[in-house]
Design a protein around this motif. Structure first.
Motif, mmCIF file in Angstrom:
data_model
loop_
_atom_site.group_PDB
_atom_site.id
_atom_site.type_symbol
_atom_site.label_atom_id
_atom_site.label_comp_id
_atom_site.label_asym_id
_atom_site.label_seq_id
_atom_site.Cartn_x
_atom_site.Cartn_y
_atom_site.Cartn_z
ATOM 1 N N THR A 10 0.795 -1.138 -0.222
ATOM 2 C CA THR A 10 0.281 0.106 0.029
ATOM 3 C C THR A 10 0.773 1.270 0.108
ATOM 4 O OG1 THR A 10 -1.951 -1.201 1.238
ATOM 5 C CG2 THR A 10 -1.528 1.446 1.222
ATOM 6 N N LEU A 11 1.842 1.206 1.050
ATOM 7 C CA LEU A 11 2.719 2.519 0.745
ATOM 8 C C LEU A 11 3.506 2.443 -0.560
ATOM 9 C CD1 LEU A 11 4.881 1.793 4.242
ATOM 10 C CD2 LEU A 11 2.802 3.562 3.659
ATOM 11 N N ARG A 12 3.613 1.666 -1.194
ATOM 12 C CA ARG A 12 4.275 1.822 -2.632
ATOM 13 C C ARG A 12 3.585 2.391 -3.594
ATOM 14 N NH1 ARG A 12 6.162 -2.933 -2.759
ATOM 15 N NH2 ARG A 12 8.242 -2.561 -2.038
ATOM 16 N N CYS A 262 15.182 14.903 5.381
ATOM 17 C CA CYS A 262 15.482 13.734 4.829
ATOM 18 C C CYS A 262 16.108 12.506 5.928
ATOM 19 C CB CYS A 262 16.783 14.040 3.857
ATOM 20 S SG CYS A 262 16.427 15.148 2.614
ATOM 21 N N PRO A 263 15.190 12.016 6.345
ATOM 22 C CA PRO A 263 15.435 11.129 7.837
ATOM 23 C C PRO A 263 16.373 10.120 7.693
ATOM 24 C CG PRO A 263 13.058 11.243 7.420
ATOM 25 C CD PRO A 263 13.372 12.026 6.213
ATOM 26 N N THR A 264 16.429 9.229 6.727
ATOM 27 C CA THR A 264 17.418 8.414 6.476
ATOM 28 C C THR A 264 18.830 9.068 6.348
ATOM 29 O OG1 THR A 264 16.262 6.541 5.763
ATOM 30 C CG2 THR A 264 18.521 6.442 5.035
ATOM 31 N N SER A 265 19.055 10.126 5.451
ATOM 32 C CA SER A 265 20.080 10.546 5.270
ATOM 33 C C SER A 265 20.723 11.294 6.441
ATOM 34 C CB SER A 265 19.870 11.743 4.067
ATOM 35 O OG SER A 265 20.979 12.649 4.092
ATOM 36 N N ASN A 266 19.963 11.763 7.349
ATOM 37 C CA ASN A 266 20.137 12.553 8.593
ATOM 38 C C ASN A 266 20.826 11.478 9.494
ATOM 39 O OD1 ASN A 266 17.569 14.804 8.314
ATOM 40 N ND2 ASN A 266 19.849 15.145 7.564
ATOM 41 N N LEU A 267 20.093 10.270 9.373
ATOM 42 C CA LEU A 267 20.683 9.035 10.279
ATOM 43 C C LEU A 267 22.068 8.686 9.898
ATOM 44 C CD1 LEU A 267 19.854 7.113 12.536
ATOM 45 C CD2 LEU A 267 18.791 5.694 10.680
ATOM 46 N N MET A 304 11.372 6.532 -1.585
ATOM 47 C CA MET A 304 10.247 7.110 -0.755
ATOM 48 C C MET A 304 9.212 6.083 -0.022
ATOM 49 S SD MET A 304 10.317 10.455 -0.677
ATOM 50 C CE MET A 304 8.546 11.095 -0.367
ATOM 51 N N THR A 305 9.329 5.027 -0.586
ATOM 52 C CA THR A 305 8.430 4.107 0.101
ATOM 53 C C THR A 305 9.035 3.555 1.376
ATOM 54 O OG1 THR A 305 7.562 2.932 -2.107
ATOM 55 C CG2 THR A 305 7.576 1.715 0.014
ATOM 56 N N ARG A 306 10.554 3.440 1.271
ATOM 57 C CA ARG A 306 11.239 3.042 2.582
ATOM 58 C C ARG A 306 11.128 4.111 3.745
ATOM 59 N NH1 ARG A 306 16.226 3.558 4.885
ATOM 60 N NH2 ARG A 306 17.025 1.892 5.999
ATOM 61 N N GLU A 307 11.088 5.424 3.124
ATOM 62 C CA GLU A 307 11.119 6.454 4.136
ATOM 63 C C GLU A 307 9.844 6.590 4.742
ATOM 64 O OE1 GLU A 307 13.813 8.659 4.996
ATOM 65 O OE2 GLU A 307 14.878 7.448 3.615
ATOM 66 N N MET A 308 8.781 6.214 4.080
ATOM 67 C CA MET A 308 7.372 6.287 4.642
ATOM 68 C C MET A 308 7.345 5.091 5.561
ATOM 69 S SD MET A 308 4.793 6.937 1.582
ATOM 70 C CE MET A 308 4.533 8.873 1.017
ATOM 71 N N SER A 309 7.938 3.922 5.304
ATOM 72 C CA SER A 309 7.579 2.616 6.103
ATOM 73 C C SER A 309 8.424 2.890 7.320
ATOM 74 C CB SER A 309 8.263 1.415 5.117
ATOM 75 O OG SER A 309 8.096 0.303 6.058
ATOM 76 N N LEU A 310 9.788 3.433 7.390
ATOM 77 C CA LEU A 310 10.308 3.812 8.681
ATOM 78 C C LEU A 310 9.656 4.643 9.462
ATOM 79 C CD1 LEU A 310 13.983 4.175 7.024
ATOM 80 C CD2 LEU A 310 13.351 2.637 8.677
ATOM 81 N N LEU A 311 8.971 5.733 8.792
ATOM 82 C CA LEU A 311 8.157 6.724 9.745
ATOM 83 C C LEU A 311 7.111 5.890 10.481
ATOM 84 C CD1 LEU A 311 8.492 9.755 7.805
ATOM 85 C CD2 LEU A 311 9.444 9.191 9.930
ATOM 86 N N VAL A 312 6.329 5.192 9.720
ATOM 87 C CA VAL A 312 5.378 4.432 10.182
ATOM 88 C C VAL A 312 5.660 3.214 11.254
ATOM 89 C CG1 VAL A 312 3.691 2.473 9.448
ATOM 90 C CG2 VAL A 312 4.068 4.541 7.992
ATOM 91 N N GLU A 313 6.742 2.626 11.018
ATOM 92 C CA GLU A 313 7.119 1.463 11.878
ATOM 93 C C GLU A 313 7.820 2.217 13.161
ATOM 94 O OE1 GLU A 313 6.511 -1.533 11.757
ATOM 95 O OE2 GLU A 313 5.624 -1.422 9.768
ATOM 96 N N TRP A 317 3.922 7.026 12.419
ATOM 97 C CA TRP A 317 3.141 7.682 11.521
ATOM 98 C C TRP A 317 1.757 6.952 11.074
ATOM 99 C CZ3 TRP A 317 5.381 11.907 7.929
ATOM 100 C CH2 TRP A 317 6.164 12.779 8.813
ATOM 101 N N THR A 318 0.854 7.529 10.706
ATOM 102 C CA THR A 318 -0.216 7.250 10.039
ATOM 103 C C THR A 318 -0.689 7.764 8.501
ATOM 104 O OG1 THR A 318 -1.793 9.046 10.729
ATOM 105 C CG2 THR A 318 -1.608 7.531 12.304
ATOM 106 N N ALA A 319 -1.474 7.003 7.879
ATOM 107 C CA ALA A 319 -1.716 7.354 6.471
ATOM 108 C C ALA A 319 -2.018 8.996 6.401
ATOM 109 C CB ALA A 319 -2.850 6.372 5.966
ATOM 110 N N GLU A 320 -2.782 9.481 7.459
ATOM 111 C CA GLU A 320 -2.994 10.818 7.381
ATOM 112 C C GLU A 320 -1.606 11.718 7.659
ATOM 113 O OE1 GLU A 320 -4.628 8.332 9.082
ATOM 114 O OE2 GLU A 320 -6.630 8.613 7.870
ATOM 115 N N ASP A 321 -0.729 11.153 8.400
ATOM 116 C CA ASP A 321 0.390 11.976 8.197
ATOM 117 C C ASP A 321 1.147 11.962 7.045
ATOM 118 O OD1 ASP A 321 0.274 12.303 11.319
ATOM 119 O OD2 ASP A 321 1.017 10.307 11.699
ATOM 120 N N LEU A 322 1.365 10.590 6.275
ATOM 121 C CA LEU A 322 1.820 10.730 4.996
ATOM 122 C C LEU A 322 1.203 11.726 4.158
ATOM 123 C CD1 LEU A 322 2.563 6.833 4.989
ATOM 124 C CD2 LEU A 322 4.219 8.541 5.746
#
Length: 362
Positions: A10-12, A262-267, A304-313, A317-322
């Motif tokens: 779904t995220l994809r 850019c969450p992963t980049s900052n990590l 982008m799918t991975r960034e979304m997945s990381l924030l959800v997990e 984050w919810t679908a509304e946040d995304l």
């Protein structure tokens, strides 16, 4: 009550918008290997999978300077018209496969002239490759609109020249300007002539700020240079105490200056300790116009799918946040208002509704 989990498929499918993504950080590993062989450039390994892992490890050293040094290998294969055409076309196709419907790609033309191309030839080659990619994506039923940001390198003296280049190509796919490179020790205000020229010519611009350097960099970007967006901006939280923004943070929030986060980049570069602790969540909840981005898909090992997945997990984050950060990105895109409104009303919102209706959320 805990929000239902969103599955990866779904995220994809969710429509995505990315504002901060570097062309020279987003090549396919196999393409780097092939083009490097043609250019006679030596890589750490010629196995595409091993090379992808090498980039992620080097970029994940926690050192921004070493992170930037990984671009030596990608830039080595971006010195010819053929290399630029191929990588730009593949760039668009990879976005389309990830569900991206709007993107702004940025790169520094001055870093791609070592083998004799002119600045104008670099820009024209990239635009031709992007156009080919957009045509193929549209024909496949996955259209994506890609605009270009030209970067001036803040460590060098050509930012005014690159600003001229952006003005000259603003009707040929270039939608804005940026300054990039090592932030600490190279303040945005050193390039004020470029920003003043862009304002006179009505060309929008963003500024890398608040990543390796703190509040003074952000202050210069927005107050002195007049940036419409901030690249990264994670250290804006230094001006927020107990949930209350200070003067600079309030200025950014109140004027809806978008934060290209850019969450992963900052990590990878050591700016943050974890995705769960990344400022994007707190800033979103405080009403800042945050956007979600990849920065460099190859060097950060992300999509982008991975960034979304990381924030959800990891950040709940919810679908509304995304959906909120996706709409934020389109609202802050450097394209005309009518295009932005159409993307939101005709693509993003209906796309979210359709994807979530069919989602097996648990």
């Amino acid at each position: 009550m805990t929000a239902p989990r969103i599955d990866t498929d779904t995220l994809r499918r969710l429509p995505k918008a990315v504002l901060h993504d570097h062309l020279d950080g987003s090549l396919r590993p196999a393409t780097v290997v092939e083009l490097a062989a043609e250019a006679g450039h030596r890589l750490p390994t010629t196995d595409p999978d091993e090379l992808a892992a090498w980039f992620v490890a080097a970029a994940g050293s926690g050192d921004l300077v070493r992170y930037i040094a990984t671009f030596d290998h990608t830039l080595a294969v971006l010195q010819s018209r053929e290399g630029l055409l191929r990588t730009a076309e593949e760039y668009v196709l990879d976005l389309a496969a990830d569900g991206v419907v709007y993107a702004e790609v940025r790169y520094a033309p001055e870093l791609m002239v070592r083998d004799g191309l002119t600045l104008r030839e670099v820009v024209e080659s990239v635009q031709e490759g992007l156009a080919a990619g957009m045509a193929r994506a549209a024909a496949a039923g996955t259209p994506v609109r890609v605009g270009t940001l030209l970067c001036g390198m803040r460590m060098f003296e050509r930012t005014r020249e690159i600003a001229d280049l952006a003005v000259a190509h603003r009707d040929a796919g270039v939608v804005g300007f940026d300054i990039a490179g090592a932030e600490d020790g190279f303040p945005p205000a050193d390039h004020l002539a470029a920003f003043e020229h862009l304002r006179r010519e009505s060309v929008p611009f963003t500024v890398h700020a608040g990543e390796a350097h703190g509040l003074p960099s952000i202050h210069q970007a927005v107050q002195v240079c007049g940036a419409q967006r901030i690249g990264h901006g994670v250290r804006l939280t230094e001006d927020i105490v107990d949930g209350t923004p200070g003067r600079l943070a309030s200025w950014v929030r109140d004027r809806r200056i978008a934060l290209e986060m850019c969450p992963t980049s900052n990590l990878r570069t050591g700016c943050v300790a974890s995705i769960a602790e990344h400022p994007i969540t707190a800033l979103k909840e405080l009403g800042f116009r945050v956007t979600l981005n990849t920065d460099g898909r190859l060097v950060s090992g992300t999509t982008m799918t991975r960034e979304m997945s990381l924030l959800v997990e990891e950040a709940g984050w919810t679908a509304e946040d995304l959906r909120t950060v996706t709409v934020n990105a389109v609202k802050s895109a450097f394209v005309p208002f009518d295009e932005r409104r159409a993307l939101i009303e005709d693509v993003v919102l209906p796309g979210y509704a359709a994807a979530l209706r069919s989602s097996p959320r648990t």
